[in-house]
Design an enzyme around this catalytic site. Structure first.
Site, PDB file in Angstrom:
ATOM      1  N   CYS A 179      47.792  36.931  37.704  1.00 54.40           N
ATOM      2  CA  CYS A 179      47.494  36.611  36.300  1.00 54.40           C
ATOM      3  C   CYS A 179      47.000  37.821  35.528  1.00 54.40           C
ATOM      4  O   CYS A 179      46.302  38.682  36.066  1.00 54.40           O
ATOM      5  CB  CYS A 179      46.449  35.502  36.253  1.00 54.40           C
ATOM      6  SG  CYS A 179      47.117  33.946  36.824  1.00 54.40           S
ATOM      7  N   ASP A 222      37.352  30.859  37.657  1.00 54.91           N
ATOM      8  CA  ASP A 222      38.540  30.015  37.476  1.00 54.91           C
ATOM      9  C   ASP A 222      38.190  28.627  36.922  1.00 54.91           C
ATOM     10  O   ASP A 222      39.077  27.852  36.598  1.00 54.91           O
ATOM     11  CB  ASP A 222      39.270  29.863  38.811  1.00 54.91           C
ATOM     12  CG  ASP A 222      39.522  31.199  39.462  1.00 54.91           C
ATOM     13  OD1 ASP A 222      40.438  31.891  39.050  1.00 54.91           O
ATOM     14  OD2 ASP A 222      38.745  31.565  40.374  1.00 54.91           O
ATOM     15  N   LYS A 266      44.926  26.764  46.966  1.00 51.82           N
ATOM     16  CA  LYS A 266      45.884  27.870  46.831  1.00 51.82           C
ATOM     17  C   LYS A 266      45.293  29.170  47.356  1.00 51.82           C
ATOM     18  O   LYS A 266      45.973  29.927  48.055  1.00 51.82           O
ATOM     19  CB  LYS A 266      46.271  28.006  45.354  1.00 51.82           C
ATOM     20  CG  LYS A 266      46.795  29.360  44.925  1.00 51.82           C
ATOM     21  CD  LYS A 266      47.016  29.395  43.424  1.00 51.82           C
ATOM     22  CE  LYS A 266      47.118  30.788  42.835  1.00 51.82           C
ATOM     23  NZ  LYS A 266      45.896  31.585  42.828  1.00 51.82           N
ATOM     24  N   ASN A 267      44.022  29.419  47.031  1.00 56.33           N
ATOM     25  CA  ASN A 267      43.438  30.715  47.364  1.00 56.33           C
ATOM     26  C   ASN A 267      42.920  30.813  48.796  1.00 56.33           C
ATOM     27  O   ASN A 267      42.351  31.813  49.187  1.00 56.33           O
ATOM     28  CB  ASN A 267      42.345  31.078  46.351  1.00 56.33           C
ATOM     29  CG  ASN A 267      42.965  31.373  44.988  1.00 56.33           C
ATOM     30  OD1 ASN A 267      44.177  31.551  44.872  1.00 56.33           O
ATOM     31  ND2 ASN A 267      42.141  31.403  43.948  1.00 56.33           N
ATOM     32  N   ARG A 316      42.573  44.442  37.162  1.00 62.26           N
ATOM     33  CA  ARG A 316      42.772  44.021  38.549  1.00 62.26           C
ATOM     34  C   ARG A 316      43.206  45.175  39.468  1.00 62.26           C
ATOM     35  O   ARG A 316      44.258  45.113  40.125  1.00 62.26           O
ATOM     36  CB  ARG A 316      43.752  42.851  38.622  1.00 62.26           C
ATOM     37  CG  ARG A 316      43.302  41.672  37.778  1.00 62.26           C
ATOM     38  CD  ARG A 316      44.069  40.420  38.059  1.00 62.26           C
ATOM     39  NE  ARG A 316      43.592  39.724  39.250  1.00 62.26           N
ATOM     40  CZ  ARG A 316      44.126  38.607  39.720  1.00 62.26           C
ATOM     41  NH1 ARG A 316      45.158  38.065  39.114  1.00 62.26           N
ATOM     42  NH2 ARG A 316      43.637  38.037  40.793  1.00 62.26           N
ATOM     43  N   ARG A 362      56.863  28.494  34.613  1.00 56.74           N
ATOM     44  CA  ARG A 362      56.600  29.875  35.029  1.00 56.74           C
ATOM     45  C   ARG A 362      55.169  30.053  35.557  1.00 56.74           C
ATOM     46  O   ARG A 362      54.948  30.803  36.497  1.00 56.74           O
ATOM     47  CB  ARG A 362      56.829  30.774  33.826  1.00 56.74           C
ATOM     48  CG  ARG A 362      56.637  32.232  34.118  1.00 56.74           C
ATOM     49  CD  ARG A 362      57.130  33.055  32.953  1.00 56.74           C
ATOM     50  NE  ARG A 362      56.919  34.457  33.198  1.00 56.74           N
ATOM     51  CZ  ARG A 362      57.217  35.393  32.328  1.00 56.74           C
ATOM     52  NH1 ARG A 362      57.735  35.061  31.168  1.00 56.74           N
ATOM     53  NH2 ARG A 362      57.000  36.657  32.605  1.00 56.74           N
TER      54      ARG A 362
HETATM   55  C1  EPZ Z   1      40.807  36.009  43.769  1.00 53.14           C
HETATM   56  O1  EPZ Z   1      41.388  37.120  43.113  1.00 53.14           O
HETATM   57  C2  EPZ Z   1      41.565  34.800  43.293  1.00 53.14           C
HETATM   58  N1  EPZ Z   1      42.970  34.970  43.620  1.00 53.14           N
HETATM   59  C3  EPZ Z   1      41.385  34.604  41.801  1.00 53.14           C
HETATM   60  O2  EPZ Z   1      42.007  33.397  41.420  1.00 53.14           O
HETATM   61  C4  EPZ Z   1      39.889  34.477  41.495  1.00 53.14           C
HETATM   62  O3  EPZ Z   1      39.729  34.417  40.104  1.00 53.14           O
HETATM   63  C5  EPZ Z   1      39.141  35.685  42.056  1.00 53.14           C
HETATM   64  O4  EPZ Z   1      39.416  35.850  43.464  1.00 53.14           O
HETATM   65  C6  EPZ Z   1      37.651  35.570  41.884  1.00 53.14           C
HETATM   66  O5  EPZ Z   1      37.175  34.393  42.509  1.00 53.14           O
HETATM   67  C7  EPZ Z   1      43.395  34.746  44.847  1.00 53.14           C
HETATM   68  O6  EPZ Z   1      42.641  34.367  45.737  1.00 53.14           O
HETATM   69  C8  EPZ Z   1      44.845  34.910  45.099  1.00 53.14           C
HETATM   70  P1  EPZ Z   1      38.526  39.790  43.155  1.00 53.14           P
HETATM   71  P2  EPZ Z   1      41.078  38.589  43.582  1.00 53.14           P
HETATM   72  O7  EPZ Z   1      39.013  40.892  44.018  1.00 53.14           O
HETATM   73  O8  EPZ Z   1      40.810  38.584  45.040  1.00 53.14           O
HETATM   74  C9  EPZ Z   1      37.458  43.736  40.658  1.00 53.14           C
HETATM   75  C10 EPZ Z   1      43.560  32.047  40.266  1.00 53.14           C
HETATM   76  O9  EPZ Z   1      43.738  31.685  39.075  1.00 53.14           O
HETATM   77  N2  EPZ Z   1      38.134  44.517  41.733  1.00 53.14           N
HETATM   78  O10 EPZ Z   1      37.378  38.977  43.639  1.00 53.14           O
HETATM   79  O11 EPZ Z   1      42.169  39.460  43.071  1.00 53.14           O
HETATM   80  C11 EPZ Z   1      38.482  42.930  39.855  1.00 53.14           C
HETATM   81  O12 EPZ Z   1      39.128  43.722  38.902  1.00 53.14           O
HETATM   82  C12 EPZ Z   1      43.167  33.488  40.564  1.00 53.14           C
HETATM   83  O13 EPZ Z   1      43.703  31.297  41.219  1.00 53.14           O
HETATM   84  C13 EPZ Z   1      38.124  45.903  41.661  1.00 53.14           C
HETATM   85  O14 EPZ Z   1      37.566  46.502  40.742  1.00 53.14           O
HETATM   86  O15 EPZ Z   1      39.733  38.843  42.775  1.00 53.14           O
HETATM   87  C14 EPZ Z   1      37.617  41.840  39.273  1.00 53.14           C
HETATM   88  O16 EPZ Z   1      36.972  42.307  38.131  1.00 53.14           O
HETATM   89  C15 EPZ Z   1      43.032  34.329  39.341  1.00 53.14           C
HETATM   90  N3  EPZ Z   1      38.777  46.611  42.646  1.00 53.14           N
HETATM   91  C16 EPZ Z   1      36.587  41.595  40.377  1.00 53.14           C
HETATM   92  O17 EPZ Z   1      36.630  42.749  41.230  1.00 53.14           O
HETATM   93  C17 EPZ Z   1      39.406  46.005  43.700  1.00 53.14           C
HETATM   94  O18 EPZ Z   1      39.984  46.700  44.561  1.00 53.14           O
HETATM   95  C18 EPZ Z   1      36.862  40.347  41.219  1.00 53.14           C
HETATM   96  O19 EPZ Z   1      38.178  40.388  41.737  1.00 53.14           O
HETATM   97  C19 EPZ Z   1      39.389  44.599  43.762  1.00 53.14           C
HETATM   98  C20 EPZ Z   1      38.747  43.875  42.768  1.00 53.14           C
END
Ligand code: EPZ
Length: 458
Positions: free
Chosen positions: A131, A325, A35-36, A136, A430
């Protein structure tokens, strides 16, 4: 741009799965593309001047959402079996209203910024969904886009972006190796003027697969050591043909389900290289697995060997660490281990909400704001309940459960299957359908005793 994360509703709706627990899951499931990766690969197709073909696409709702977003921007998208054809030759601007149909459904729309700015000179991004596992924010995304030269304006409808002077390569260091922000930089830098150097980049396998796709399209991307990625902008990219890497989150979910229900599941498509950290943890807990690396028919069989499971102290981290995850399904399995386990969540500040439902089922789980793992993380200083101590083994009993988000939802399903008695799990349509293809058929194939309110089990 705020995240419009869905709030769980306690419900009397039909969106419920009835699970008669206590039966080991036995058999085989197939996982398709991640998915990701798939959703991002679909966004990358926007950058091409010719059609792209993506294989191994799962039938999940996130793919439907991105299909809708591409179509309103004039991309012709056709699905044939699990092969997606995307023709972006007639990309055009879309109206705010038609884009906003997709507001609150996913986090992917933010990744359309760079490609739309390159193709059309402007972009409109709806409010994001995804989620409810923490704040986020998207500050890294917007900060990087502004440095590339984008003008970002937030109004009541969503976020408008333009690039009056074009987009130019940047030197940028992420505060945290964010997956999404790394993808944002990649999808923008590939066609920006000049060279981009991204430091502290995420290097998850899904990102490397996205880099492979962009390279097939004509991009020049060098992945250096120490999380440094260098991108040399090019004037034009063409379409790609690519098979998506398998979904290692889904694979680990089925593996954990096999362990928690004392069963045995062959996950066709699961790949050892992308799951090494998970496999180490699975073995440390006492789970057994066997890798079949046949390129087309292979996968990994996961099973409970019949001996007591062992407790572990582990923490989630960015790749190559233990994926956040994988945390929720593993915690369900750890409720069956003999002793005290620790799970320190270092990626998201609020990813243990689902444990209150597990506690109602008889699990012994306490949450702490201290960093109980080996690495102090940024959530400890800020008082978030981000460490869990799980005391096992606990006899789980049935309950009515309300799913709060995608991965937590699957862990609730696992708990209900491991528990004695009949549980009702609300919110499956959902949430679970966002990321798990045909999960009901797969569960039935593994011998799970499940039914919908209107159906009777055979
Ligand atoms: C991706 O989310 C995945 N989603 C998530 O999977 C996964 O948990 C995550 O990466 C970590 O591996 C998709 O790919 C669609 P991040 P993403 O930016 O990209 C902070 C699932 O269940 N952050 O790596 O949104 C953030 O708050 C989902 O499949 C900032 O502070 O995750 C978090 O604490 C859930 N500012 C950390 O970084 C920003 O601008 C990691 O988030 C961006 C992120």
């Amino acid at each position: 741009m705020s995240s419009t994360d869905a709030t769980p509703e306690t419900g009397t709706s039909d969106d419920v799965l009835i699970i008669h627990g206590g039966t080991p899951l036995e058999g085989e499931v197939t996982v398709r593309g991640a998915k990701n990766l798939v959703s991002k690969a679909m966004v990358a197709a926007l950058l091409g001047t010719s059609p792209s073909v993506l294989r191994s696409v799962p039938a999940i709702r996130d793919v439907e959402v991105v299909t809708g977003l591409l179509r309103v921007h004039g991309v012709d998208v056709e699905l044939d079996g699990d092969t997606l054809y995307m023709d972006p030759t007639s990309v055009e601007s879309a109206g705010v209203e038609e884009i906003n149909v997709h507001a609150g459904t996913s986090r992917i729309p933010i990744l359309l910024c760079g490609p739309l700015l390159h193709r059309l000179g402007r972009a409109f991004i709806p409010d994001l969904g995804g989620c409810n596992i923490g704040g986020r924010p998207i500050d890294f995304h917007l900060d990087a886009l502004r440095k590339f030269g984008a003008v970002v304006d937030k109004d009541a409808d969503g976020t408008h972006l333009s690039a009056p002077n074009g987009l130019h390569g940047i030197r940028y260091e992420l505060e945290f190796p964010s997956v999404g922000a790394t993808e944002q930089v990649l999808l923008t830098a590939v066609m920006a003027k000049g060279t981009t150097e991204l430091r502290n980049a995420a290097i998850e396998p899904e990102i490397i697969d996205l880099i492979c796709i962009l390279q097939k399209m004509g991009a020049i991307i060098k992945v250096h050591t120490n999380r440094v990625i260098e991108i040399v902008g090019v004037d034009e990219l063409k379409g790609y043909r690519h098979r998506a890497l398998p979904d290692r989150i889904e694979a680990a979910s089925w593996a954990s389900a096999a362990l928690a229900t004392e069963g045995s599941v062959f996950v066709r498509g699961a790949q050892q290289t992308d799951m090494m950290t998970f496999l180490n943890v699975f073995r440390s807990i006492g789970g057994a697995y066997e890798v079949d690396d046949d390129p087309t028919e292979g996968g990994i069989r996961f099973w409970h060997p019949g001996t007591a499971l062992k407790p572990v102290a582990i923490e989630t981290d960015v790749h190559p660490g233990l994926m956040t995850d994988w945390q929720q399904p593993l915690v369900v399995a750890l409720t069956q281990a003999d002793g005290l386990s620790i799970m320190h969540e270092t990626v998201y500040e609020n990813r243990f909400g689902y444990t209150s439902e597990l506690r109602r089922m008889g699990a012994n789980i306490e949450l702490y704001s201290d960093c109980l793992g080996g690495t102090p993380c940024r959530w400890g200083r800020r008082n978030f309940l981000h460490s869990a101590v799980i005391a096992g083994p606990s006899k789980l009993h049935a309950a009515d459960l309300q799913i709060p988000d995608l991965r937590a939802g699957f862990s609730h399903l696992i708990a209900a299957m491991a528990a004695e008695g009949t549980s009702r799990v609300y919110g499956v349509d959902r949430y679970i359908t966002r990321g798990y293809e045909n999960f009901e058929a797969k569960l039935l194939g593994l011998g799970a005793k499940i039914e919908r309110p209107s159906t009777k089990i055979a």
